[in-house]
Scaffold this motif. Sequence first.
Motif, PDB file in Angstrom:
ATOM      1  N   UNK A  38       0.838  -1.206   0.000  1.00 62.44           N
ATOM      2  CA  UNK A  38       0.000   0.000   0.000  1.00 62.44           C
ATOM      3  C   UNK A  38       0.870   1.252   0.000  1.00 62.44           C
ATOM      4  N   UNK A  39       1.884   1.297   0.889  1.00 65.33           N
ATOM      5  CA  UNK A  39       2.766   2.470   0.972  1.00 65.33           C
ATOM      6  C   UNK A  39       3.516   2.670  -0.353  1.00 65.33           C
ATOM      7  N   UNK A  59      -4.836  -4.935  -5.089  1.00 64.32           N
ATOM      8  CA  UNK A  59      -4.235  -5.886  -4.148  1.00 64.32           C
ATOM      9  C   UNK A  59      -5.055  -7.159  -3.957  1.00 64.32           C
ATOM     10  N   UNK A  60      -6.344  -7.075  -4.197  1.00 65.92           N
ATOM     11  CA  UNK A  60      -7.208  -8.256  -4.027  1.00 65.92           C
ATOM     12  C   UNK A  60      -8.106  -8.413  -5.258  1.00 65.92           C
ATOM     13  N   UNK A  61      -7.509  -8.361  -6.409  1.00 60.70           N
ATOM     14  CA  UNK A  61      -8.270  -8.402  -7.650  1.00 60.70           C
ATOM     15  C   UNK A  61      -9.000  -9.705  -7.875  1.00 60.70           C
ATOM     16  N   UNK A  62      -8.580 -10.782  -7.225  1.00 58.75           N
ATOM     17  CA  UNK A  62      -9.230 -12.079  -7.419  1.00 58.75           C
ATOM     18  C   UNK A  62     -10.483 -12.230  -6.573  1.00 58.75           C
ATOM     19  N   UNK A  63     -10.714 -11.282  -5.621  1.00 59.28           N
ATOM     20  CA  UNK A  63     -11.890 -11.358  -4.747  1.00 59.28           C
ATOM     21  C   UNK A  63     -12.993 -10.459  -5.290  1.00 59.28           C
ATOM     22  N   UNK A  71     -10.948  -6.604   3.028  1.00 58.91           N
ATOM     23  CA  UNK A  71      -9.520  -6.933   3.211  1.00 58.91           C
ATOM     24  C   UNK A  71      -8.683  -5.664   3.272  1.00 58.91           C
ATOM     25  N   UNK A  72      -9.047  -4.659   2.461  1.00 61.03           N
ATOM     26  CA  UNK A  72      -8.315  -3.391   2.490  1.00 61.03           C
ATOM     27  C   UNK A  72      -8.465  -2.715   3.844  1.00 61.03           C
ATOM     28  N   UNK A  73      -9.675  -2.696   4.418  1.00 60.97           N
ATOM     29  CA  UNK A  73      -9.879  -2.076   5.737  1.00 60.97           C
ATOM     30  C   UNK A  73      -9.012  -2.753   6.792  1.00 60.97           C
ATOM     31  N   UNK A  74      -8.958  -4.068   6.746  1.00 55.48           N
ATOM     32  CA  UNK A  74      -8.149  -4.796   7.725  1.00 55.48           C
ATOM     33  C   UNK A  74      -6.665  -4.476   7.548  1.00 55.48           C
ATOM     34  N   UNK A  75      -6.201  -4.460   6.288  1.00 55.96           N
ATOM     35  CA  UNK A  75      -4.782  -4.182   6.032  1.00 55.96           C
ATOM     36  C   UNK A  75      -4.417  -2.766   6.472  1.00 55.96           C
ATOM     37  N   UNK A  76      -5.298  -1.795   6.223  1.00 54.62           N
ATOM     38  CA  UNK A  76      -5.032  -0.420   6.651  1.00 54.62           C
ATOM     39  C   UNK A  76      -5.000  -0.314   8.170  1.00 54.62           C
ATOM     40  N   UNK A  77      -5.875  -1.062   8.857  1.00 45.90           N
ATOM     41  CA  UNK A  77      -5.890  -1.044  10.329  1.00 45.90           C
ATOM     42  C   UNK A  77      -4.585  -1.571  10.885  1.00 45.90           C
ATOM     43  N   UNK A  78      -4.113  -2.692  10.344  1.00 46.49           N
ATOM     44  CA  UNK A  78      -2.838  -3.268  10.803  1.00 46.49           C
ATOM     45  C   UNK A  78      -1.688  -2.309  10.507  1.00 46.49           C
ATOM     46  N   UNK A  79      -1.704  -1.691   9.318  1.00 51.40           N
ATOM     47  CA  UNK A  79      -0.638  -0.770   8.932  1.00 51.40           C
ATOM     48  C   UNK A  79      -0.596   0.437   9.863  1.00 51.40           C
ATOM     49  N   UNK A  80      -1.747   0.998  10.179  1.00 52.02           N
ATOM     50  CA  UNK A  80      -1.781   2.154  11.087  1.00 52.02           C
ATOM     51  C   UNK A  80      -1.257   1.779  12.469  1.00 52.02           C
TER      52      UNK A  80
END
Length: 660
Positions: A38-39, A59-63, A71-80
Amino acid sequence: MQSEDRGAANRISLFGGFRIENETTGPLRLTGKRGPAIIAYLARCPGMAATRERLADLLWGDSDGEHSRNSLRQALSVLRQDLAREGVDLIHSSGELIALRPEAFQVDVEKFETGLSARSAQDLAKALANYTGPFLDGLYLGSNAFDDWITSERDRLLGRALESFEKLARLVDPDAGLILADRIVTMEPTREESYRLKMELLLACGHRDRAIKTYEACRSMLKKEFGVEAGPETRALWQSLLLAANDASNVQSTSGVPASQRLGRPSISVADFVNLTGKQGDDFFAKGLVQDITTALSEVADYVVLAALPPEKSGPGEEAKAPGILRARYMLSGSVQRSGNGLRVNVQLVDAAGGHHVWAQKFDGHSENALEFQDRIAQSVVLAVILELQLTNWKVRDKSPPGTPEVRRLVNEALMKYFEMTRDSLLVGIELAEKAFSLGPDNARAKRTLSIVISMGVAFGALPRERGVIERAVELAEAAVRAVPDDEIARCILSFALESCGRIDEAIAECRHAISLNPSYPTGHGDISMLFALRGQVDEAVREANEAIRLGTHDVIDFWRHHGLVVALFAGGDNQRALEAARKVVRTKPGFVRGALYWAATASATGNNEEASRAIHHCLSQLPHLNLSNVCPGFVPRYVKDHHHSRFLEMLSRAGLPSS
């Protein structure tokens, strides 16, 4: 203030893999690969921002849409959370947009791309230091869209890095350039241009055998990887290496002309033109044309016109033994054809000793204005012959397309005025070149001719030294080089234009390229001699000047090479030799104010005060407004080193050049 501190302390590295680090605390640890992805992506987006939808699809084109956004919300939460743990405020969101805070960090790719426009070797090297490996090396997500984006960016940035490393290799000295060339080959072992660069630099260092071996390595690689032969530019460079290596041993056997004649003025014989139509009127036309050409050539002091040999009446080779007969080095012949009122004249120039064609051209006209047509052909032939023999003397084959007959004629006339090298002749040359350029705006010869007459017009004081004038000369020469990259003539013309605006390192790079294309081209050696002299590299400058003088003996711009020697000797403090060479330059070209200024400076440096004063009066008689404040840079390029520049001005002041 806090954000500025963070901006100075945080760095995102995308070359050689992903890294984010703080100058104080060291590398920041992020969970998984999605956060770094993401960064990295945001750092390369316009405005460093992208929509949530774009990030989710990437990042999740197959979903499906819902799963990918979750999945993006979860990844951003972990990243923050990871960034907060390290005390870094890097990401912010506004509705559908996710963005980085640009004031919070520096990105190596951004510094790399911004710095590639640098003109100096030092600044370019600083920009290239950011390239520490392939873009996001090792970062693989298994998402086709993201991995395709990485591959595309990786290839693009590698291409930019290779081109810029090559540019740097031409800007630095050859030994340092060779180190860079080896790095370029390692970075991309299947890139033909990299091997060609290494060949050029090896040649510049005097390692011709190693350059030939590099060609063989390139040829083997291309055959193995792609099943193809080396390209024409690489083969041309290789052939020039072989020719240069064999030049000393072959020169006597290939010329067939006595040394005294080779070193003297070229001799030309004009044979009767053949009437292919059989009409008697065309016989008169052909004979008149031969007489006009012979007369015009005889008026050129640089050539000896010999009578054509009588027809052979005995066996082959016997005529050559006839006592008292002088054989011309070059034979000019031609033919006349008719179709109705149309006339066509074919003319060719042959090296009589070697048997090869030097030049050929056809001319079309009408019989109702035969005398006018005859005069035009005679003038065009003489101009073309003089210029072609000059190129032949320099061992140059003009690679740029000649253009239409009218463009070709105007270019040739402009060049003849250029070679006269007076202020008046250069102004006429500029006018002719402008006409050629207006008729053939895409013609490379017209562009480079207009560039060189403009640059030389500035050097002789015929044109004002204004930024727009010099920049136009550079732009025209750059366009000619882009059109025909392996044209050594255009490369040297570009070098001269770059020198005129003080871009010495870039000018040296162009000269080196020209010499690598044709090691026997005296202009390349002479121009780089001047540039080395301005940079204070005295030994290199003297060596190159002497090589240029040897290769271009007694040609029309020989004075320019001796002037380069003067500039070098003065920088090296060899004042007496510099004065002797400066006197020769002024005797040859009294209207060359640059040469006269160095005559004044060298005379002053040797204590010949009366001669120095006389030299200054000579300069002021041609350019009354000349003074210490506008002379350098103005009519004379500035030495790079301040002490050389200061000493030059001091000597001119002692000689009597006004302060303002």
